[in-house]
Scaffold this motif. Structure first.
Motif, short mmCIF file in Angstrom:
data_model
loop_
_atom_site.label_atom_id
_atom_site.label_comp_id
_atom_site.label_asym_id
_atom_site.label_seq_id
_atom_site.Cartn_x
_atom_site.Cartn_y
_atom_site.Cartn_z
N ALA A 232 0.85 -1.20 0.00
CA ALA A 232 0.00 0.00 0.00
C ALA A 232 0.88 1.24 0.00
O ALA A 232 2.10 1.17 0.14
CB ALA A 232 -0.92 -0.01 1.22
N GLU A 233 0.25 2.40 -0.17
CA GLU A 233 0.96 3.68 -0.17
C GLU A 233 0.59 4.46 1.09
O GLU A 233 -0.48 4.26 1.67
CB GLU A 233 0.58 4.51 -1.40
N THR A 234 1.48 5.35 1.50
CA THR A 234 1.17 6.26 2.61
C THR A 234 1.26 7.70 2.12
O THR A 234 2.10 8.02 1.27
CB THR A 234 2.14 6.08 3.80
N LEU A 235 0.40 8.54 2.66
CA LEU A 235 0.38 9.94 2.27
C LEU A 235 0.18 10.80 3.52
O LEU A 235 -0.89 10.77 4.13
CB LEU A 235 -0.76 10.20 1.29
N LYS A 253 -2.56 30.31 -1.80
CA LYS A 253 -2.28 28.89 -1.57
C LYS A 253 -0.79 28.61 -1.73
O LYS A 253 -0.18 27.89 -0.92
CB LYS A 253 -3.09 28.06 -2.56
N GLU A 254 -0.17 29.18 -2.77
CA GLU A 254 1.26 28.96 -3.01
C GLU A 254 2.10 29.50 -1.85
O GLU A 254 3.07 28.87 -1.43
CB GLU A 254 1.68 29.61 -4.32
N LEU A 255 1.73 30.67 -1.33
CA LEU A 255 2.46 31.26 -0.20
C LEU A 255 2.30 30.41 1.05
O LEU A 255 3.25 30.18 1.80
CB LEU A 255 1.95 32.69 0.07
N PHE A 256 1.07 29.96 1.28
CA PHE A 256 0.76 29.12 2.45
C PHE A 256 1.60 27.86 2.43
O PHE A 256 2.22 27.48 3.44
CB PHE A 256 -0.73 28.77 2.45
N LEU A 257 1.64 27.18 1.28
CA LEU A 257 2.41 25.94 1.16
C LEU A 257 3.91 26.20 1.29
O LEU A 257 4.63 25.41 1.89
CB LEU A 257 2.09 25.26 -0.17
N ALA A 258 4.37 27.30 0.69
CA ALA A 258 5.80 27.64 0.75
C ALA A 258 6.26 27.83 2.19
O ALA A 258 7.37 27.42 2.56
CB ALA A 258 6.08 28.89 -0.07
N ASP A 259 5.40 28.44 3.01
CA ASP A 259 5.73 28.65 4.42
C ASP A 259 5.94 27.33 5.16
O ASP A 259 6.68 27.27 6.14
CB ASP A 259 4.62 29.45 5.12
N LEU A 260 5.28 26.29 4.67
CA LEU A 260 5.41 24.96 5.29
C LEU A 260 6.44 24.09 4.58
O LEU A 260 6.63 22.93 4.94
CB LEU A 260 4.05 24.25 5.27
N GLY A 261 7.07 24.66 3.55
CA GLY A 261 8.07 23.90 2.81
C GLY A 261 7.48 22.86 1.89
O GLY A 261 8.13 21.87 1.55
N LEU A 262 6.22 23.06 1.47
CA LEU A 262 5.55 22.11 0.60
C LEU A 262 5.37 22.71 -0.79
O LEU A 262 5.11 23.90 -0.92
CB LEU A 262 4.15 21.75 1.15
N GLU A 263 5.53 21.89 -1.83
CA GLU A 263 5.34 22.36 -3.20
C GLU A 263 3.91 22.18 -3.67
O GLU A 263 3.42 22.95 -4.48
CB GLU A 263 6.28 21.61 -4.15
N LYS A 264 3.23 21.15 -3.16
CA LYS A 264 1.88 20.85 -3.62
C LYS A 264 0.94 20.62 -2.45
O LYS A 264 1.36 20.22 -1.36
CB LYS A 264 1.89 19.58 -4.52
N SER A 265 -0.34 20.86 -2.70
CA SER A 265 -1.35 20.63 -1.67
C SER A 265 -1.55 19.13 -1.47
O SER A 265 -1.10 18.30 -2.26
CB SER A 265 -2.68 21.26 -2.09
N ARG A 269 -1.08 15.93 -4.15
CA ARG A 269 -0.23 14.78 -3.82
C ARG A 269 -1.06 13.50 -3.77
O ARG A 269 -0.60 12.43 -4.16
CB ARG A 269 0.47 15.02 -2.48
N LEU A 270 -2.31 13.61 -3.30
CA LEU A 270 -3.19 12.44 -3.24
C LEU A 270 -3.50 11.93 -4.65
O LEU A 270 -3.43 10.72 -4.91
CB LEU A 270 -4.50 12.82 -2.53
N ILE A 271 -3.79 12.85 -5.56
CA ILE A 271 -4.11 12.44 -6.94
C ILE A 271 -2.90 11.79 -7.60
O ILE A 271 -3.03 10.75 -8.26
CB ILE A 271 -4.61 13.65 -7.74
N LYS A 272 -1.71 12.37 -7.41
CA LYS A 272 -0.50 11.78 -8.01
C LYS A 272 -0.26 10.38 -7.45
O LYS A 272 0.08 9.44 -8.19
CB LYS A 272 0.72 12.66 -7.75
N THR A 273 -0.45 10.23 -6.14
CA THR A 273 -0.25 8.93 -5.51
C THR A 273 -1.24 7.90 -6.06
O THR A 273 -0.88 6.74 -6.31
CB THR A 273 -0.41 9.04 -3.98
#
Length: 364
Positions: A232-235, A253-265, A269-273
């Protein structure tokens, strides 16, 4: 693609469902529609499709879509019809993959149904209900095959496998974790077993976990270890954070994610997985009338891909005019790509690649 979101009460399942379906409606030029209260259609984010839309300025923009189903009603004994058990199990049978939301956060405000936070126990609770339901189905198949074996000795291998499969299920091992050869895999695929569905464990963590580093969350690491044993996969995801993101503009959204060091919501990430887990890719069609993404299995040949658009395309397939997305973008237009010799004419044996921009030629 249809994904079922499952989980015990108070793990963040409905919060996540509401966040990702709302975010999916807002993040793409695609009308959000609710088929019934617990089903939502979400557009698959695809920057390539956006780039084609800028190039062609089409009358219609059609991304691939995923159907999310918020599956409710699980309690211990669901396999025996307790609570909304039968409805819960029938809904899972209809999905392509399961998104199992597992609580990995502490909160004094949100009481866990079992009185404490223990991802391994929660996973086992749901898996056991799925396995118990599967055991009934395997038993029925085994009885039928064993009786037929008396007149058809070729069924001996099937009977042996079903006995082994039943033994593994009785040990609490999910069908997807059972080793099979090619013939056994075919037998397994014929039975719509719940515990054979591909699974993504969505580890619902706190925002603090993302800020301090998800690898420091022991519960998340425990889920990863369980997932590794069953393919299975983990997310890692934060349902509350996704709910906040859902209401933001693209820039916010981009600023919010950048503050957390994340590139994607979490949704991206769920859809890619999910695509990776199910072995899916997208090819693209582009023109003034419409730019569109089409989802196919990896390894699909050109005629089969054409059949996704219309059965006539597959039946009367002549050839596919194909250009890689990056080659088209670097050329600036389809005409320029053709002049550079980057547009290929492919026949029936061509295996489609992710990001192919295609025009199918056919005759019926």
């Amino acid at each position: 693609m249809k994904l079922g979101i499952v989980g015990l009460p108070n793990v963040g399942k409905s919060t996540l469902f509401n966040a990702i379906t709302n975010a999916g409606a807002q993040s793409a030029n695609f009308p959000f529609c609710t088929i019934e209260p617990n089903v939502g259609m979400v557009a698959v984010p695809d920057e390539r499709l956006d780039a084609l839309a800028e190039m062609y300025n089409p009358e219609k923009y059609t991304p691939a879509v995923i159907e999310f189903v918020d599956i409710a009603g699980l309690v211990k004994g669901a396999s025996k019809g307790e609570g909304l058990g039968n409805k819960f199990l029938s809904h899972i049978r209809e999905v392509d993959a399961i998104v199992h939301v597992v609580r990995c956060f502490e909160s004094d405000d949100i009481i866990h149904v079992e009185g404490s936070v223990d991802p391994a126990r929660d996973i086992e609770t749901i898996n056991i209900e799925l396995i118990l339901s599967d055991m009934e189905m395997v038993n029925r198949r085994l009885d039928k095959s064993a009786k037929a074996l008396k007149g058809d000795k070729s069924l001996a291998a099937e009977v042996d496998f079903l006995k082994r499969l039943l033994g593994e299920l009785e040990k609490g091992i999910s069908a997807r974790a059972v080793e099979t050869n090619e013939n056994e895999a075919e037998i397994l695929a014929e039975m719509p077993l719940l515990s054979n569905k591909p699974v993504i464990y969505a580890c619902n963590m706190s925002e603090d976990d993302f800020e301090s580093g998800i690898e420091n969350n022991a519960r998340f690491n425990a889920v990863k270890a369980i997932a590794a044993t069953e393919g299975a996969e983990t997310l890692p995801i934060c349902a509350e954070m996704e709910a906040q993101i859902a209401s933001l503009s693209v820039e916010e959204k981009e600023l919010f994610l950048a503050d957390l060091g994340l590139e994607k919501s979490g949704l991206d990430r769920l859809i890619k997985t999910c695509y990776d887990l199910l072995g899916l890719i997208s090819y693209l069609t582009a023109g003034k009338p419409e730019v569109r993404a089409w989802t196919i299995q990896k390894g699909t040949k050109a005629p089969g891909a054409a059949g996704k658009i219309h059965t006539d395309f597959e039946r009367g397939f002549i050839r596919a005019e194909v250009v890689a997305f990056n080659d088209l973008m670097s050329s600036g237009s389809m005409t320029a790509a053709k002049e550079k010799g980057l547009v290929r004419s492919e026949g029936k044996e061509y295996v489609m690649q992710d990001g192919d921009v295609v025009l199918f030629r056919f005759n019926v």
